[in-house]
Design a protein around this motif. Structure first.
Motif, mmCIF file in Angstrom:
data_model
loop_
_atom_site.group_PDB
_atom_site.id
_atom_site.type_symbol
_atom_site.label_atom_id
_atom_site.label_comp_id
_atom_site.label_asym_id
_atom_site.label_seq_id
_atom_site.Cartn_x
_atom_site.Cartn_y
_atom_site.Cartn_z
ATOM 1 N N ARG A 13 0.745 -1.203 0.035
ATOM 2 C CA ARG A 13 0.020 -0.050 0.058
ATOM 3 C C ARG A 13 0.846 1.217 0.025
ATOM 4 O O ARG A 13 1.880 1.291 0.968
ATOM 5 C CB ARG A 13 -1.035 0.155 1.205
ATOM 6 N N PRO A 14 0.733 2.121 -1.105
ATOM 7 C CA PRO A 14 -0.183 2.246 -1.970
ATOM 8 C C PRO A 14 0.371 1.192 -3.175
ATOM 9 O O PRO A 14 1.269 0.641 -3.099
ATOM 10 C CB PRO A 14 0.099 3.746 -2.657
ATOM 11 N N THR A 15 -0.521 0.875 -3.922
ATOM 12 C CA THR A 15 -0.373 -0.103 -4.979
ATOM 13 C C THR A 15 0.738 0.038 -5.804
ATOM 14 O O THR A 15 1.166 1.078 -6.164
ATOM 15 C CB THR A 15 -1.715 0.128 -5.945
ATOM 16 N N VAL A 16 1.430 -0.904 -6.031
ATOM 17 C CA VAL A 16 2.783 -0.770 -6.973
ATOM 18 C C VAL A 16 2.406 -1.204 -8.241
ATOM 19 O O VAL A 16 1.962 -2.225 -8.345
ATOM 20 C CB VAL A 16 3.851 -1.841 -6.298
ATOM 21 N N TRP A 17 2.696 -0.292 -9.285
ATOM 22 C CA TRP A 17 2.545 -0.307 -10.711
ATOM 23 C C TRP A 17 3.497 -0.940 -11.300
ATOM 24 O O TRP A 17 3.358 -1.753 -12.324
ATOM 25 C CB TRP A 17 2.119 0.959 -11.168
ATOM 26 N N LEU A 18 4.933 -0.604 -11.012
ATOM 27 C CA LEU A 18 5.927 -1.074 -11.732
ATOM 28 C C LEU A 18 6.862 -2.171 -10.805
ATOM 29 O O LEU A 18 6.984 -1.569 -9.615
ATOM 30 C CB LEU A 18 6.769 0.033 -12.300
ATOM 31 N N PHE A 19 7.357 -3.290 -11.195
ATOM 32 C CA PHE A 19 7.963 -4.070 -10.595
ATOM 33 C C PHE A 19 8.871 -4.888 -11.453
ATOM 34 O O PHE A 19 8.616 -5.029 -12.369
ATOM 35 C CB PHE A 19 7.042 -5.070 -9.633
ATOM 36 N N ALA A 20 9.937 -5.713 -10.722
ATOM 37 C CA ALA A 20 10.786 -6.499 -11.349
ATOM 38 C C ALA A 20 10.003 -7.948 -11.486
ATOM 39 O O ALA A 20 9.642 -8.290 -10.650
ATOM 40 C CB ALA A 20 12.234 -6.820 -10.563
#
Lengths: 278, 305
Positions: free
Chosen positions: A48-55
């Protein structure tokens, strides 16, 4: 294709097209989101908050394979293929007969077929469970194949009947005058003309069997575990395996995706029991 | 409808004999199979519903006791109420949105051949996967919609909409609308595409406006289809099981317990098979009556059906 009465060109077309695309984007976004969770690491998933980019990670795929989920995939495929094959073999002549011939009690027989399609599966699962328990059919391939007949055979006969009705009757009449036998007429005239209808309806039956949950869960589940049944099993005592669920869920979606793109014209007709000419 | 045998002139005696048995031979395998997998289980359910049957053991004949007990059970009436609220809200909304969507699609929309299969996705997905999808979107605290919409605008706190007694049923209604509006939309769109052009040309000559054309031409011609699709959806919505099962399991409490969920719990959790059978029989009768209506309407109003 019928065109709408007002034919004002480009600016309006742009407007309607963008409205339609915007609607589709909103409706389909959750599916895209679930797809992204297949490769989303656990810590990013619950952030939280929402993660939009990730490996991206493959850990969910690894777990799912380690749990032997590919066996569920195979089971699902086998079960759906076999039960659909039976439906086609048994149901095709019946659909043809209902479309072509007068029979006493035809309406009543047909209503019976409709009723078996409409009956809630929950009502059937109770007697099936008890009868299967006595006959030793619980958690067997044969048992589930039989259970799948309840919704797919009636559906198949109903929809294929509407395809049969579209065949021109003149060809068959001419062949009758030529002295062809019933079997010859069916094999050389009806079947070739009906082939695309049979394929379309059968593939829908396959998808319904593919999507089925209740029978597979209550009457199978251990030895014969289908893909939908393997999903709730990922709710474990250590917590819910969301990423793994996304993997299995998207796998269950792939054949459906392929089918709707290939069969889009026939699907409306199938889902509406032939009420709409697709 | 003409049949081949009627049109066949010669060899009348042989033909009439054939006419008698041939169609029955063709439908026999289907009828036998459906009797085995549908009628026999139904008769067995009726039998069970008149007996005391608990934990898989069928004991005494008890007449209508199971039915009486069921009909005096508030939980049974609750499940009927839940289903009525669910169907009563979801289906009309799907119907209206579907009709509007179909009218939009029927305008000059480009790329329909790609849009249509995409729009079919929710309808064709396994209900259990649809449930999973919305479990993810509306998961407590981290779900995309829970966190970014419901929590941010202070609609509900850090909990899933499915866990809140007042909201859970409406969350399920929302999921059903998401899944089935595209179906209504594409069925109605196919209906619009099949309408004859003649009346529209006449209306254009008479200078009718879009609203007039819709209410005086499109709607009356589409009406039979609207009725049949609406009924079909009504029947299917009443049967809802998979999505409810995975999303709420009937909870919190009994706030989303539909008859399907209740029958399932009675059988596989309480092992009260007699009463579960009574419930199944009642649902079955209700559905049979509804199917009859559906069939009569479909036959009368849509010749093609």
């Amino acid at each position: 294709m019928a065109e709408t009465p007002d034919s004002a060109e480009n600016p309006r077309a742009m407007l309607w097209t963008s409205i339609a695309i915007a609607y589709a984007a909103v409706v389909l976004f959750p599916i895209f989101w679930m797809a992204s969770m297949m490769v989303k690491p656990n810590d990013a998933m619950f952030a939280r908050p929402t993660v939009w980019l990730f490996a991206p990670t493959l850990e969910h795929f690894k777990y799912v394979l380690a749990q032997g989920f590919h066996w569920s995939l195979l089971t699902s495929f086998g079960l759906c293929l076999v039960s659909t094959a039976f439906v086609v073999i048994i149901g095709t002549p019946a659909a043809y007969a209902f479309a072509r011939f007068e029979m006493k009690l035809k309406d009543d027989l047909f209503l019976f077929i409709l009723a078996t399609r409409m009956a809630p599966p929950v009502c059937l699962v109770i007697p099936f469970y008890l009868i299967f328990a006595r006959l030793g059919l619980l958690d067997t391939f044969i048992g589930l194949t039989l259970a799948y007949m309840t919704f797919n055979l009636s559906f198949y006969v109903w929809v294929l009947r509407s395809f049969c009705r579209d065949l021109p009757v003149e060809l068959e009449e001419a062949a009758t005058l030529e002295g062809w036998s019933r079997v010859q007429i069916f094999r050389r005239i009806v079947f070739p003309l009906l082939r695309s209808g049979i394929v379309a309806t059968a593939v829908l039956c396959f998808i319904f069997a593919w999507n089925e949950f209740l029978f597979a869960f209550m009457l199978g589940g251990k030895a014969v575990q289908t893909l939908p049944v393997s999903i709730p099993k990922l709710i474990t005592s250590q917590g819910v395996r969301w990423g793994e669920m996304a993997v299995v869920g998207m796998t269950a979606l792939l054949p459906v995706l392929a089918v709707v793109f290939v069969l889009q014209r026939h699907i409306v007709r199938g889902l509406t029991l032939g009420a709409v000419k697709g | 409808m003409t049949s081949i045998t009627e049109a066949m002139p010669a060899n009348a005696a042989r033909a009439s004999r054939e006419r008698f048995w041939y169609p029955y031979l063709l439908i026999a395998p289907t009828m036998i199979t459906l009797t085995l997998v549908s009628l026999v289980p139904f008769i067995y359910t009726v039998y069970l519903s008149f007996h005391a049957a608990k934990f898989g053991r069928v004991t005494d004949f008890i007449g209508f006791d199971n039915y009486l007990h069921l009909l005096s059970d508030t939980r049974f009436w609750n499940s009927i109420g839940v289903a009525l609220v669910f169907v009563g809200i979801a289906v009309p909304i799907e119907f209206m949105l579907g009709l509007v969507g179909a009218l939009v699609l029927n305008q000059h929309v480009k790329g329909r051949s790609i849009l249509i299969p995409l729009l079919f996705m929710p309808t064709m997905m396994a209900p259990i996967v649809v449930g999973l999808l919305w479990k993810i979107m509306l998961a407590g605290s981290w779900g995309l919609i829970s966190y970014n919409v419901l929590e941010r605008f202070h609609l509900i706190g850090q909990t899933s909409a499915f866990a809140s007694p007042g909201l859970a049923l409406y969350a399920l209604v929302f999921v059903d609308i998401w899944q089935w509006t595209p179906f209504m939309m594409l069925a109605f769109f196919a209906g619009l595409q099949a309408l004859p052009l003649g009346p529209y040309r006449a209306a254009a000559v008479d200078g009718a406006n879009g609203v007039q054309v819709f209410f005086h031409i499109t709607l009356p011609m589409l009406a039979p289809l609207l009725v049949v699709i609406g009924l079909l959806r009504l029947i299917d919505a009443f049967k809802v099981f998979d999505t409810v099962y995975i999303l709420t399991g009937g909870g919190p409490g009994i706030s989303t317990e539909t008859p399907s969920i209740l029958a399932n719990k009675m059988t596989f959790e309480f092992w009260n098979i007699g009463e579960a059978s009574a419930l199944a029989v009642l649902v079955w009768i209700a559905f049979f009556v509804f199917c009859n209506i559906f069939y009569q309407v479909a036959k009368k109003r849509l010749n093609a059906f």
